[in-house]
Scaffold this active site. Structure first.
Site, short mmCIF file in Angstrom:
data_model
loop_
_atom_site.label_atom_id
_atom_site.label_comp_id
_atom_site.label_asym_id
_atom_site.label_seq_id
_atom_site.Cartn_x
_atom_site.Cartn_y
_atom_site.Cartn_z
N THR A 1 0.95 -1.12 0.16
CA THR A 1 -0.07 0.13 0.05
C THR A 1 0.91 1.31 -0.18
O THR A 1 2.00 1.10 0.58
CB THR A 1 -0.99 0.09 1.21
N ASP A 2 0.46 2.21 -0.50
CA ASP A 2 1.03 3.62 -0.45
C ASP A 2 0.77 3.91 1.11
O ASP A 2 0.14 3.04 1.86
CB ASP A 2 0.36 4.76 -1.22
N ALA A 3 1.19 4.97 1.83
CA ALA A 3 1.24 5.10 3.03
C ALA A 3 -0.22 5.16 3.61
O ALA A 3 -0.89 6.17 3.17
CB ALA A 3 1.99 6.38 3.41
N LEU A 4 -0.76 4.58 4.69
CA LEU A 4 -1.86 4.51 5.08
C LEU A 4 -2.15 5.79 6.10
O LEU A 4 -3.42 6.16 6.36
CB LEU A 4 -1.95 3.41 6.18
#
Length: 483
Positions: free
Chosen positions: A255-258
Site C-alpha cells: 500500500t501507499d502510506a496509510l
C-alpha cells in the site's frame, strides 16, 4: 487460530514501519525481532552513506530478513540525496530522451547506490501515465503521457533495479496520472470507464508484471467504476480481480502510506485502514512516515481484533505474510550485477534538455529563480541552477509578490533568465514572465512538468523535464553559465 504471540507475529509480518532520526531507536529494533516486516527510510533518516549503511546494518542485525525500503526515484524524489538533489534525472527526462537502454542503466545505477548502503526495496519506479498537465503529485515523476512509451521505460526501470539486486515496487496502481488532486491531502477521483483505464493507465502495469517486478504499490484514488466510494487500496475488485486475476501479478501488493488522507479519512484511521487493505488483497502495509511504537501497536491491535471478530480471514493474513516473507527471501538471495561508476546521470540529463527559440546573445544574464512549494512526495530538496553557476548573479523571488520593473532595474540591461517549476500554474508566474518579456530579453527555464503554455515574447524556452541536481547542471550548461 494461533496463540496470541502467533497472531501478533503474523500481524507484524505485514507491516512496513518507519522511525525518526539517523539511528534506529530501540523500539524499532525490538519490533523487528518480534517479526515486523521492515522499515521505510526517509530523508530524516539520511545524513551520509556511511551512516545509512550503519543504520541498515543495525536493522539487519535485529532481523536478517528485514525489508528496508526507500523512495529513490531519481529526479525530484530522492532520499539519499535530499540535501543536494539527485545526481540522476527523473522519469520525465528519461521519457523525453526515449532511450530505454539508458533508462535501464540509470535505474541500475540507482540500484547500485541502494545496495551499497544496504537498502533492498525501492519504492519505484513511478509508472503512472501523466495525462493531466495540472497533476499536482505525479508530473515529472512520470515517464510521459503516452502509455506505450511509459510501459517501455517502466519495464526497463524494473529490470535495471532488480539486476542490481534491489526489489522494484512499481506505483501507483491502477494509475495516478489523470488526477488533479494530491492523495496525501484528499481522495482524488478518476471517473472514467474501465476500458479507458485499460487503454491509458494500465499498459505500464502490464509491462512491469511481464518484467517481473517484485512489488506493486496501490493508489489512494477513487475509480467509481471499480471502487465505488472507496480508494483502490481498499478495493478487492482492483487488487484481487484486476491486478492478480486479469494481469496475473503474483508478487507483493504494497500500500501507499496509510497515514495519507486519501486512505486514512476513508477508513476512519490508520488501524482500520490496515484491516481494510489486508481484506482487499494487500500484503505489505506502509504505515507512513510519522510512525512511533505506539502507532505500530495500535495497528497490530486492530489487525488482531479483526482476526478475532471476523473482519479479517486468517488465511488472507497468512497469505499476505507469506508473500512478504518471500520478497525478503528474494532480496537475500539476489545476485546483484555491479556497474562501473560513471557520470551517467548528468549525461542523461543533458540529453533531455530541449531549447525552443535562441540562446544567442545571452551573455552574463541575471538569473531569477521563482519560488515554488514542494510536494509531500518531493520534500524540501534544493533545486535550480544555483550550484552550477559560474558567478552569475541569482535572485530568488516569489512571482506573485515581484514587481517586473524592479527586476528590469536590477538587470541593468542584462538579459533575464527566469527559472521555475510548473510555471503555467504558478501564482503570478505567467503574468510576471509575459510582463517582463514585453520589453526585456527573457529566457525561461521550465524545470517542472512542461505544459502546452508558452509565454509570448520570450527569446527562448528551455525545458529540463525535472529539477534534480543533474537537471540543474544540464540547464546551466545549455545556457553556457557553468564554470
Amino acid at each position: 487460530m494461533p496463540t496470541d504471540p502467533g497472531i501478533r507475529r503474523l500481524a507484524l509480518g505485514t507491516l512496513l514501519a518507519a522511525f525518526p532520526g539517523s539511528t534506529p531507536p530501540g523500539w524499532a529494533l525490538d519490533l523487528l525481532a518480534e517479526g515486523l516486516a521492515g522499515h521505510t527510510l526517509f530523508g530524516r533518516n539520511v545524513d551520509h552513506p556511511d551512516q545509512v549503511a550503519a543504520t541498515t546494518a543495525a536493522l539487519r542485525d535485529a532481523r536478517p530478513e528485514v525489508l528496508i525500503a526507500i523512495d529513490e526515484e531519481g529526479g525530484d524524489v530522492t532520499r539519499l540525496a535530499h540535501a543536494t538533489g539527485s545526481p540522476y534525472p527523473g522519469n520525465a527526462a528519461l521519457g523525453a530522451v526515449h532511450d530505454v537502454a539508458l533508462t535501464e542503466r540509470v535505474y541500475h545505477a540507482i540500484g547500485n547506490d541502494l545496495m551499497a548502503v544496504g537498502v533492498n526495496v525501492n519504492l519505484a519506479p513511478t509508472v503512472d501515465v501523466n495525462t493531466a498537465d495540472d497533476n499536482p503529485i505525479i508530473g515529472t515523476r512520470a515517464f510521459g503521457a503516452d502509455p506505450t512509451r511509459v510501459a517501455a521505460h517502466a519495464a526497463a526501470a524494473v529490470t535495471g533495479l532488480q539486476t542490481a539486486g534491489v526489489a522494484a515496487c512499481a506505483k501507483h496502481f491502477p494509475g495516478h496520472g489523470a488526477t488533479v488532486a494530491d492523495s496525501h491531502l484528499e481522495l482524488p477521483t478518476v471517473d472514467v470507464p474501465v476500458e479507458l483505464l485499460r487503454e491509458r493507465d494500465l499498459p505500464p502495469f502490464a509491462a512491469v508484471v511481464a518484467a517481473g517486478t517484485r512489488a506493486i504499490m496501490t493508489a489512494h484514488i477513487r475509480v467509481p467504476a471499480l471502487t465505488g466510494d472507496d480508494p483502490a487500496t481498499f478495493s478487492p475488485a482492483v487488487l484481487d480481480d484486476l491486478l492478480r486475476g486479469e494481469y496475473g501479478f503474483t508478487g507483493v501488493v504494497l500500500t501507499d502510506a496509510l497515514e495519507m488522507k486519501g486512505a486514512a479519512v476513508a477508513a476512519g484511521g490508520i488501524g482500520p485502514g490496515a484491516v481494510r487493505a489486508l481484506a482487499a488483497g494487500a500484503d505489505l502495509l506502509c504505515i507512513g512516515a510519522q510512525v512511533d511504537a505506539e502507532l505500530v501497536e495500535q495497528v497490530v491491535a486492530e489487525i488482531t481484533a479483526a482476526l478475532r471478530d471476523g473482519r479479517l480471514d486468517l488465511a488472507r493474513v497468512e497469505q499476505a505474510a507469506e508473500r512478504t516473507a518471500a520478497l525478503a527471501a528474494w532480496t537475500r538471495a539476489a545476485a546483484p550485477v555491479r556497474a562501473a561508476g560513471t557520470d551517467l546521470g548528468y549525461a542523461a540529463a543533458r540529453r533531455a534538455v530541449r531549447v525552443e527559440g535562441s540562446l544567442d546573445g545571452l551573455g552574463v544574464p541575471l538569473v531569477v529563480q521563482l519560488f515554488s512549494a514542494s510536494t509531500i512526495a518531493e520534500g524540501r530538496v534544493p533545486w535550480g541552477l544555483g550550484p552550477h553557476l559560474n558567478g552569475t548573479e541569482q535572485l530568488r523571488v516569489v512571482a506573485a509578490e515581484t514587481d517586473p520593473e524592479a527586476l528590469r532595474e536590477r538587470a541593468a540591461g542584462r538579459p533575464i533568465v527566469l527559472v521555475g517549476r510548473h510555471l503555467h500554474r504558478l501564482p503570478g508566474g505567467p503574468e510576471l514572465v509575459e510582463s517582463l518579456a514585453g520589453s526585456h530579453p527573457v529566457t525561461v527555464v521550465e524545470m517542472g512538468w512542461p505544459s502546452g503554455w508558452r509565454p509570448v515574447g520570450v527569446r527562448a524556452f528551455v525545458t529540463t523535464y525535472g529539477a534534480s541536481l543533474a537537471n540543474g547542471r544540464a540547464a546551466a550548461e545549455a545556457l553556457h553559465l557553468t564554470a
